[in-house]
Design an enzyme around this catalytic site. Structure first.
Site, PDB file in Angstrom:
ATOM      1  N   ASP A  72     -27.744  -4.347 -30.993  1.00  0.00           N
ATOM      2  CA  ASP A  72     -27.303  -3.173 -31.731  1.00  0.00           C
ATOM      3  C   ASP A  72     -28.475  -2.597 -32.523  1.00  0.00           C
ATOM      4  O   ASP A  72     -29.616  -2.712 -32.088  1.00  0.00           O
ATOM      5  CB  ASP A  72     -26.123  -3.553 -32.647  1.00  0.00           C
ATOM      6  CG  ASP A  72     -25.095  -2.435 -32.764  1.00  0.00           C
ATOM      7  OD1 ASP A  72     -25.421  -1.415 -33.396  1.00  0.00           O
ATOM      8  OD2 ASP A  72     -23.993  -2.576 -32.226  1.00  0.00           O
ATOM      9  N   HIS A 110     -24.795   0.710 -37.944  1.00  0.00           N
ATOM     10  CA  HIS A 110     -23.884   0.282 -36.894  1.00  0.00           C
ATOM     11  C   HIS A 110     -23.895  -1.221 -36.666  1.00  0.00           C
ATOM     12  O   HIS A 110     -22.847  -1.870 -36.566  1.00  0.00           O
ATOM     13  CB  HIS A 110     -24.240   1.026 -35.601  1.00  0.00           C
ATOM     14  CG  HIS A 110     -23.175   1.011 -34.557  1.00  0.00           C
ATOM     15  ND1 HIS A 110     -23.166   0.114 -33.521  1.00  0.00           N
ATOM     16  CD2 HIS A 110     -22.093   1.790 -34.389  1.00  0.00           C
ATOM     17  CE1 HIS A 110     -22.125   0.349 -32.751  1.00  0.00           C
ATOM     18  NE2 HIS A 110     -21.449   1.354 -33.252  1.00  0.00           N
ATOM     19  N   SER A 297     -16.448   0.429 -30.794  1.00  0.00           N
ATOM     20  CA  SER A 297     -17.546  -0.391 -31.310  1.00  0.00           C
ATOM     21  C   SER A 297     -17.019  -1.503 -32.191  1.00  0.00           C
ATOM     22  O   SER A 297     -17.636  -2.568 -32.306  1.00  0.00           O
ATOM     23  CB  SER A 297     -18.516   0.479 -32.113  1.00  0.00           C
ATOM     24  OG  SER A 297     -19.335   1.235 -31.275  1.00  0.00           O
TER      25      SER A 297
END
Length: 496
Positions: A72, A110, A297
């Protein structure tokens, strides 16, 4: 026109640049920062832990001893809820730090959000028990899980995280593309002991670069469970995109609070394996804050966390058996059987760890090795990892597709084209000869008529027109003749 052409060229250029940015982060636009919120309110907002059987599954396993790689944007290991969770890391973008803990890319928060859902440990000080523990093995609760009673607790709070930072979603200042970063990230994760890999990244295309083949094949051959997000309709991805389309990958769709397919946070496609919560999720932010967010996600690390719980309880179980437990125990919804919205159904963490599941003969989601054999037509890489070896070099890239070899035609197929060619050639030649003869006959007839016209007029005793030399045809008489001919033709046509 030149201005229009220039505009078209610029438009095509923008389109190409958009398509070459293969991966986009699948975090939904509804992300709302929640820094000032109290940590204990974050813990109480994790509805999926009780609602999807996670707290009951904790009685069987908490993920201890299992390494899970998160490919990520990097994980902030200084966040209070993630201290001690990341045991190793790296950066494959060239723009992060050596340990993969710098938040980078288009959505730098994220990776930390994803990590907290998977293996958050919470924080704070627990009050000392006032009485001796009750005999027996009581199921842990959301409040007493993790290192502390407050903040985010993940699905597998005792799992060990590997942070692999990538720069995706915007131009990488270091210049490395996703075609280079993703396979390098997968190989590094496998070589450093990951038994589960979470990829909460997606693209707008179902296809993936051939450079990814060998890396995902390597993970498959090393018995690693790979989990990927299906993508978000709210971000414009109606259909599932790569890497969630790769055979053998556990593709996770998103659900709303009513356990139905999320209208904004879930794409659809035949590769979907299972569905998990994707709306009103809590998560940790770099710098110590929190956020409420939505998207597949977040659904992916919930499923990856369950995979870690299974691998912790059954350390000898193969990846295909782990995947089979997850999809077999899912609650079937939507169309009977596997469907493009829910896959095999809704995740049930408790059953995934406790149900009696028959052994699978193969991965129910297919295999990348078989896909390569059929579609790349280059065969498998020649070098395979020895059984039981660790820290091996990655497999050699799969060779380019071999050119097709023509099959020998049978007698009918080979004779028919030749017959047709000869026949049409003879017909064309005959037409040409006929046309030449026709033109020559017409030319001879016209030449003969022009020579006989003066003598015929003289024999009939018709005077020549005034001022015209003897033997010259009279134009007035020719025009009259033509008019009469046209009149006769017109009458015939009308009568017909």
């Amino acid at each position: 026109m030149r201005a229009q052409d220039a505009n078209r060229a610029r438009g095509r250029g923008r389109c190409v640049r958009s398509l070459t940015t293969a991966l986009v982060l699948t975090i939904a636009a509804s992300l709302s920062l929640a820094g000032p919120a109290q940590a204990d309110s974050i813990r109480s907002g994790e509805y999926w832990l009780d609602g999807y059987g996670v707290t009951k599954a904790w009685k069987e396993s908490r993920g201890a001893g299992v390494k899970v790689a998160i490919i990520d944007s990097g994980i902030d290991t200084a966040h209070p809820d993630l201290k001690g969770s990341v045991v190793e890391g790296t950066d494959v973008s060239g723009a992060g730090n050596a340990g993969g803990t710098k938040s980078i890319g288009a959505k730098p928060e994220h990776g930390t959000l994803v990590a907290s859902l998977l293996a958050g440990r919470g924080h704070g000080t627990r009050p000392k028990p006032t009485s001796s523990p009750t005999p027996g093995k009581a199921a842990p609760t959301v409040q007493n899980m993790g290192a502390g009673p407050d903040g985010m607790v993940g699905v597998a709070p005792e799992a060990q995280l590997l942070s692999v930072s990538t720069w995706l979603g915007s131009p990488n200042p270091a210049g490395k593309s996703d075609e280079d970063q993703i396979p390098e990230a997968v190989r590094w994760a496998v070589d450093h002991g990951a038994k589960v890999i979470n990829i909460s990244l997606g693209s707008s295309s179902p296809d993936w670069p051939q450079s990814w083949d060998a890396a995902f094949l390597y993970a498959e051959q090393k018995d690693v469970v790979v989990v990927a997000a299906a993508g978000n309709r709210g971000s414009g991805n109606i259909q599932v995109g790569a890497p969630a389309t790769i055979p053998g990958v556990v593709t996770v769709a998103g659900l709303d609070r009513k356990n139905t397919a999320s209208q904004d946070s879930s794409s659809q496609g035949i590769s979907i394996a299972v569905a998990a919560p994707a709306e009103e999720l809590e998560g940790a932010l770099p710098g110590g804050g929190y956020a409420t967010w939505s998207g597949t996600s977040g659904a992916a690390p919930i499923v990856a966390g369950v995979a870690a719980l299974i691998r912790s309880k059954y350390p000898e179980m193969s990846a295909k058996q782990v995947i089979n437990r997850i999809v077999t125990t899912a609650k079937d919804v939507g169309d009977p059987g596997r469907d493009p919205l829910y896959g095999f159904g809704i995740l049930d963490a408790e059953k995934a760890l406790t149900a009696d599941v028959p052994e699978a003969q193969s991965n129910p989601l297919g295999t990348i090795s078989e896909w390569i054999r059929v579609h790349r037509r280059g065969g498998e890489p020649s070098q395979k990892p020895p059984a039981g070896a660790g820290n091996l070099m990655p497999q050699q890239p799969v060779s380019d597709p071999a050119p097709p070899v023509a099959k020998a035609a049978d007698g009918l197929d080979s004779a028919l084209p030749g017959t047709l060619v000869v026949g049409f050639s003879v017909l064309l030649l005959a037409m040409l000869v006929g046309a030449v003869l026709h033109v020559r006959a017409v030319a001879r007839r016209e030449a003969g008529e022009s020579e006989s016209a003066p003598s015929a007029a003289a024999t009939a005793g018709e005077p020549a027109a005034a001022g015209a030399p003897a033997g010259t045809a009279v134009p007035a008489r020719e025009e009259a003749s033509d008019a009469a001919s046209e009149k006769a033709s017109g009458g015939t046509a009308a009568g017909g």
